[in-house]
Design a protein around this motif. Sequence first.
Motif, PDB file in Angstrom:
ATOM      1  N   THR A  53       0.861  -1.179   0.000  1.00 36.32           N
ATOM      2  CA  THR A  53       0.000   0.000   0.000  1.00 36.32           C
ATOM      3  C   THR A  53       0.898   1.229   0.000  1.00 36.32           C
ATOM      4  O   THR A  53       1.830   1.323   0.804  1.00 36.32           O
ATOM      5  CB  THR A  53      -0.922   0.015   1.238  1.00 36.32           C
ATOM      6  OG1 THR A  53      -1.659  -1.204   1.260  1.00 36.32           O
ATOM      7  CG2 THR A  53      -1.873   1.193   1.200  1.00 36.32           C
ATOM      8  N   CYS A  54       0.641   2.130  -0.924  1.00 37.32           N
ATOM      9  CA  CYS A  54       1.517   3.288  -1.106  1.00 37.32           C
ATOM     10  C   CYS A  54       0.699   4.570  -1.037  1.00 37.32           C
ATOM     11  O   CYS A  54      -0.429   4.614  -1.541  1.00 37.32           O
ATOM     12  CB  CYS A  54       2.201   3.217  -2.474  1.00 37.32           C
ATOM     13  SG  CYS A  54       3.015   1.642  -2.807  1.00 37.32           S
ATOM     14  N   ALA A  55       1.267   5.594  -0.418  1.00 41.51           N
ATOM     15  CA  ALA A  55       0.611   6.900  -0.329  1.00 41.51           C
ATOM     16  C   ALA A  55       1.234   7.813  -1.380  1.00 41.51           C
ATOM     17  O   ALA A  55       2.412   8.161  -1.286  1.00 41.51           O
ATOM     18  CB  ALA A  55       0.777   7.486   1.067  1.00 41.51           C
ATOM     19  N   LEU A  56       0.435   8.200  -2.372  1.00 38.28           N
ATOM     20  CA  LEU A  56       0.944   9.043  -3.460  1.00 38.28           C
ATOM     21  C   LEU A  56       1.440  10.376  -2.907  1.00 38.28           C
ATOM     22  O   LEU A  56       0.711  11.056  -2.168  1.00 38.28           O
ATOM     23  CB  LEU A  56      -0.156   9.313  -4.491  1.00 38.28           C
ATOM     24  CG  LEU A  56      -0.551   8.180  -5.441  1.00 38.28           C
ATOM     25  CD1 LEU A  56      -1.608   8.685  -6.410  1.00 38.28           C
ATOM     26  CD2 LEU A  56       0.666   7.639  -6.180  1.00 38.28           C
ATOM     27  N   GLY A  57       2.653  10.736  -3.247  1.00 41.03           N
ATOM     28  CA  GLY A  57       3.206  12.004  -2.774  1.00 41.03           C
ATOM     29  C   GLY A  57       3.241  12.107  -1.266  1.00 41.03           C
ATOM     30  O   GLY A  57       3.321  13.197  -0.718  1.00 41.03           O
ATOM     31  N   GLY A  58       3.158  10.972  -0.581  1.00 42.29           N
ATOM     32  CA  GLY A  58       3.173  10.983   0.877  1.00 42.29           C
ATOM     33  C   GLY A  58       1.849  11.415   1.488  1.00 42.29           C
ATOM     34  O   GLY A  58       1.774  11.707   2.675  1.00 42.29           O
ATOM     35  N   ASP A  59       0.788  11.453   0.679  1.00 46.66           N
ATOM     36  CA  ASP A  59      -0.524  11.891   1.164  1.00 46.66           C
ATOM     37  C   ASP A  59      -1.335  10.687   1.653  1.00 46.66           C
ATOM     38  O   ASP A  59      -1.705   9.818   0.866  1.00 46.66           O
ATOM     39  CB  ASP A  59      -1.253  12.608   0.014  1.00 46.66           C
ATOM     40  CG  ASP A  59      -2.647  13.084   0.413  1.00 46.66           C
ATOM     41  OD1 ASP A  59      -3.089  12.783   1.547  1.00 46.66           O
ATOM     42  OD2 ASP A  59      -3.296  13.759  -0.415  1.00 46.66           O
ATOM     43  N   PRO A  60      -1.656  10.649   2.941  1.00 47.77           N
ATOM     44  CA  PRO A  60      -2.381   9.488   3.482  1.00 47.77           C
ATOM     45  C   PRO A  60      -3.768   9.302   2.879  1.00 47.77           C
ATOM     46  O   PRO A  60      -4.383   8.246   3.045  1.00 47.77           O
ATOM     47  CB  PRO A  60      -2.467   9.782   4.985  1.00 47.77           C
ATOM     48  CG  PRO A  60      -2.181  11.236   5.134  1.00 47.77           C
ATOM     49  CD  PRO A  60      -1.333  11.641   3.966  1.00 47.77           C
ATOM     50  N   LYS A  61      -4.279  10.329   2.196  1.00 48.27           N
ATOM     51  CA  LYS A  61      -5.613  10.206   1.599  1.00 48.27           C
ATOM     52  C   LYS A  61      -5.560   9.623   0.198  1.00 48.27           C
ATOM     53  O   LYS A  61      -6.586   9.263  -0.369  1.00 48.27           O
ATOM     54  CB  LYS A  61      -6.299  11.565   1.569  1.00 48.27           C
ATOM     55  CG  LYS A  61      -6.681  12.047   2.957  1.00 48.27           C
ATOM     56  CD  LYS A  61      -7.527  13.311   2.866  1.00 48.27           C
ATOM     57  CE  LYS A  61      -7.670  13.940   4.227  1.00 48.27           C
ATOM     58  NZ  LYS A  61      -6.390  14.541   4.701  1.00 48.27           N
ATOM     59  N   GLN A  62      -4.371   9.547  -0.379  1.00 46.59           N
ATOM     60  CA  GLN A  62      -4.248   9.017  -1.745  1.00 46.59           C
ATOM     61  C   GLN A  62      -3.523   7.679  -1.732  1.00 46.59           C
ATOM     62  O   GLN A  62      -2.336   7.611  -2.046  1.00 46.59           O
ATOM     63  CB  GLN A  62      -3.489   9.995  -2.625  1.00 46.59           C
ATOM     64  CG  GLN A  62      -4.220  11.300  -2.853  1.00 46.59           C
ATOM     65  CD  GLN A  62      -3.560  12.086  -3.980  1.00 46.59           C
ATOM     66  OE1 GLN A  62      -3.435  11.616  -5.098  1.00 46.59           O
ATOM     67  NE2 GLN A  62      -3.105  13.280  -3.646  1.00 46.59           N
ATOM     68  N   LEU A  63      -4.260   6.642  -1.331  1.00 46.56           N
ATOM     69  CA  LEU A  63      -3.645   5.325  -1.212  1.00 46.56           C
ATOM     70  C   LEU A  63      -3.829   4.506  -2.481  1.00 46.56           C
ATOM     71  O   LEU A  63      -4.904   4.501  -3.085  1.00 46.56           O
ATOM     72  CB  LEU A  63      -4.230   4.583  -0.011  1.00 46.56           C
ATOM     73  CG  LEU A  63      -3.988   5.236   1.351  1.00 46.56           C
ATOM     74  CD1 LEU A  63      -4.606   4.380   2.463  1.00 46.56           C
ATOM     75  CD2 LEU A  63      -2.501   5.443   1.620  1.00 46.56           C
ATOM     76  N   VAL A  64      -2.770   3.837  -2.851  1.00 48.62           N
ATOM     77  CA  VAL A  64      -2.768   2.998  -4.045  1.00 48.62           C
ATOM     78  C   VAL A  64      -2.156   1.659  -3.671  1.00 48.62           C
ATOM     79  O   VAL A  64      -1.154   1.609  -2.955  1.00 48.62           O
ATOM     80  CB  VAL A  64      -1.905   3.666  -5.153  1.00 48.62           C
ATOM     81  CG1 VAL A  64      -1.711   2.720  -6.334  1.00 48.62           C
ATOM     82  CG2 VAL A  64      -2.533   4.972  -5.615  1.00 48.62           C
ATOM     83  N   VAL A  65      -2.770   0.576  -4.127  1.00 44.13           N
ATOM     84  CA  VAL A  65      -2.185  -0.747  -3.887  1.00 44.13           C
ATOM     85  C   VAL A  65      -1.347  -1.122  -5.108  1.00 44.13           C
ATOM     86  O   VAL A  65      -1.771  -0.901  -6.243  1.00 44.13           O
ATOM     87  CB  VAL A  65      -3.281  -1.794  -3.621  1.00 44.13           C
ATOM     88  CG1 VAL A  65      -2.660  -3.180  -3.435  1.00 44.13           C
ATOM     89  CG2 VAL A  65      -4.093  -1.405  -2.391  1.00 44.13           C
ATOM     90  N   ALA A  66      -0.165  -1.654  -4.841  1.00 49.31           N
ATOM     91  CA  ALA A  66       0.751  -1.946  -5.947  1.00 49.31           C
ATOM     92  C   ALA A  66       1.415  -3.300  -5.772  1.00 49.31           C
ATOM     93  O   ALA A  66       1.503  -3.837  -4.674  1.00 49.31           O
ATOM     94  CB  ALA A  66       1.819  -0.850  -6.037  1.00 49.31           C
ATOM     95  N   MET A  67       1.856  -3.817  -6.902  1.00 51.23           N
ATOM     96  CA  MET A  67       2.686  -5.016  -6.889  1.00 51.23           C
ATOM     97  C   MET A  67       4.062  -4.634  -7.429  1.00 51.23           C
ATOM     98  O   MET A  67       4.252  -3.524  -7.930  1.00 51.23           O
ATOM     99  CB  MET A  67       2.062  -6.087  -7.786  1.00 51.23           C
ATOM    100  CG  MET A  67       1.899  -5.616  -9.222  1.00 51.23           C
ATOM    101  SD  MET A  67       1.152  -6.857 -10.297  1.00 51.23           S
ATOM    102  CE  MET A  67       2.572  -7.810 -10.721  1.00 51.23           C
ATOM    103  N   ARG A  68       5.003  -5.540  -7.313  1.00 52.33           N
ATOM    104  CA  ARG A  68       6.336  -5.244  -7.831  1.00 52.33           C
ATOM    105  C   ARG A  68       6.347  -5.455  -9.336  1.00 52.33           C
ATOM    106  O   ARG A  68       5.785  -6.420  -9.826  1.00 52.33           O
ATOM    107  CB  ARG A  68       7.364  -6.193  -7.243  1.00 52.33           C
ATOM    108  CG  ARG A  68       7.326  -6.346  -5.745  1.00 52.33           C
ATOM    109  CD  ARG A  68       8.066  -7.606  -5.365  1.00 52.33           C
ATOM    110  NE  ARG A  68       9.424  -7.538  -5.874  1.00 52.33           N
ATOM    111  CZ  ARG A  68      10.436  -7.061  -5.172  1.00 52.33           C
ATOM    112  NH1 ARG A  68      10.247  -6.678  -3.943  1.00 52.33           N
ATOM    113  NH2 ARG A  68      11.615  -6.987  -5.698  1.00 52.33           N
ATOM    114  N   ALA A  69       7.014  -4.555 -10.036  1.00 51.32           N
ATOM    115  CA  ALA A  69       7.230  -4.792 -11.454  1.00 51.32           C
ATOM    116  C   ALA A  69       8.336  -5.825 -11.577  1.00 51.32           C
ATOM    117  O   ALA A  69       9.224  -5.893 -10.721  1.00 51.32           O
ATOM    118  CB  ALA A  69       7.645  -3.496 -12.141  1.00 51.32           C
TER     119      ALA A  69
END
Length: 346
Positions: A53-69
């Motif tokens: 789970t990653c926070a775009l630009g360090g913003d806790p409201k913009q969470l994105v789930v990602a896998m490894r490329a």
Amino acid sequence: MSPRDRRRDWSRLDEADVRVRPGRGTRPRTKRRPEHADALSAMVVGKDRGRWTCALGGDPKQLVVAMRARELGRTPVVIGDNVDLVGDTSGKPDTLARIVRVAERTSVLRRTADDTDPFERVVVANAEQLLIVVALADPPPRTGFIDRALVAAYAGGLEPVLCLTKADLASPDDLIAAYADLTLPILVTRQDREPDEVRERLHDRVSALVGHSGVGKSTLVNKLVPDAERETGVVSAVGKGRHTSVTAVALPLPDGGWVIDTPGIRSFGLAHISPDDIVAAFDEFVEAAEECPPGCGHLGEPEDPDCMLDTVVTDGHATKGRLESLRRLLSSRAGIDETQREIGSE
Ligand SMILES: Nc1nc2c(ncn2[C@@H]2O[C@H](COP(=O)(O)OP(=O)(O)OP(=O)(O)O)[C@@H](O)[C@H]2O)c(=O)[nH]1
Ligand SMILES: [Zn+2]
């Protein structure tokens, strides 16, 4: 720019900040691949079975789930890492972005190898501070744990902060005196008071929290992060067996900043830390250490009779207490094998 400023400034996260580690048998790719020119920077805040789970630009409201490329190879991705994301970064349910790069880390916190995993591993990246949470009573404080946490912090590039809990049960005076020469911030808390000092310390910064089970860490985190709902009052995770792997998680503070809770850290990975790594955190001793004989452990008599650190004290550039504190940390690293056994048998 200090590492702290640089890391905060997301817009500056350019190629110079990014280190692509070569996988086995591949050459390092130093060129930004054109198809990733639109990659977005994010901070890793959670990790669960191959999903980050990653926070775009360090913003806790913009969470994105990602896998490894796939191109990431074996590069580990841990909580606190700054990553570049491509693909579906909308953060909508059931979407998945891809992590294509991991930025060079400004600090690392390692845990020791254990039965389930024979390798020392970085569990938290880029934390600015390490909040070492220790109860003044119930359970009684153990300076061995504090010292090893301090060594891990100094060597990993984190600023240590000592947080003494349960001040309603015992006085903090002895511990404060014992650590006075290290000039590290010491905060004292108790359950029936608001942890305002801690709040101030953590504001707008990324801080990792470590502490033994039962010291009141969850109680503290729940006050700092009202939505955290960390489980309190559980006697110990040991009951669930040593094979329960609990990973770290980053929780956003309501007024900015992150606390990274680390239930998985039972002891610190100090095996790869050299005496000089520790001395490096004590500015006034660095120059003298360069005059020491090769391989000096800087412990002084009798282990290192030709150690030059004593000259800093005789020249009046440091107090005797300061050198004694530094040497206590150095010897806590030197005794690593024994302390690991002690911790492992808890
Ligand atoms: N007297 C006193 N008790 C406290 C204080 N803070 C926490 N406790 C109690 O200590 C116990 C352990 O607190 P937790 O917050 O669960 O401790 P923890 O460090 O998170 O431990 P784990 O949940 O096992 O990881 C609970 O029963 C709390 O109510 C305090 O300041 N004073
Ligand atoms: Zn020396």
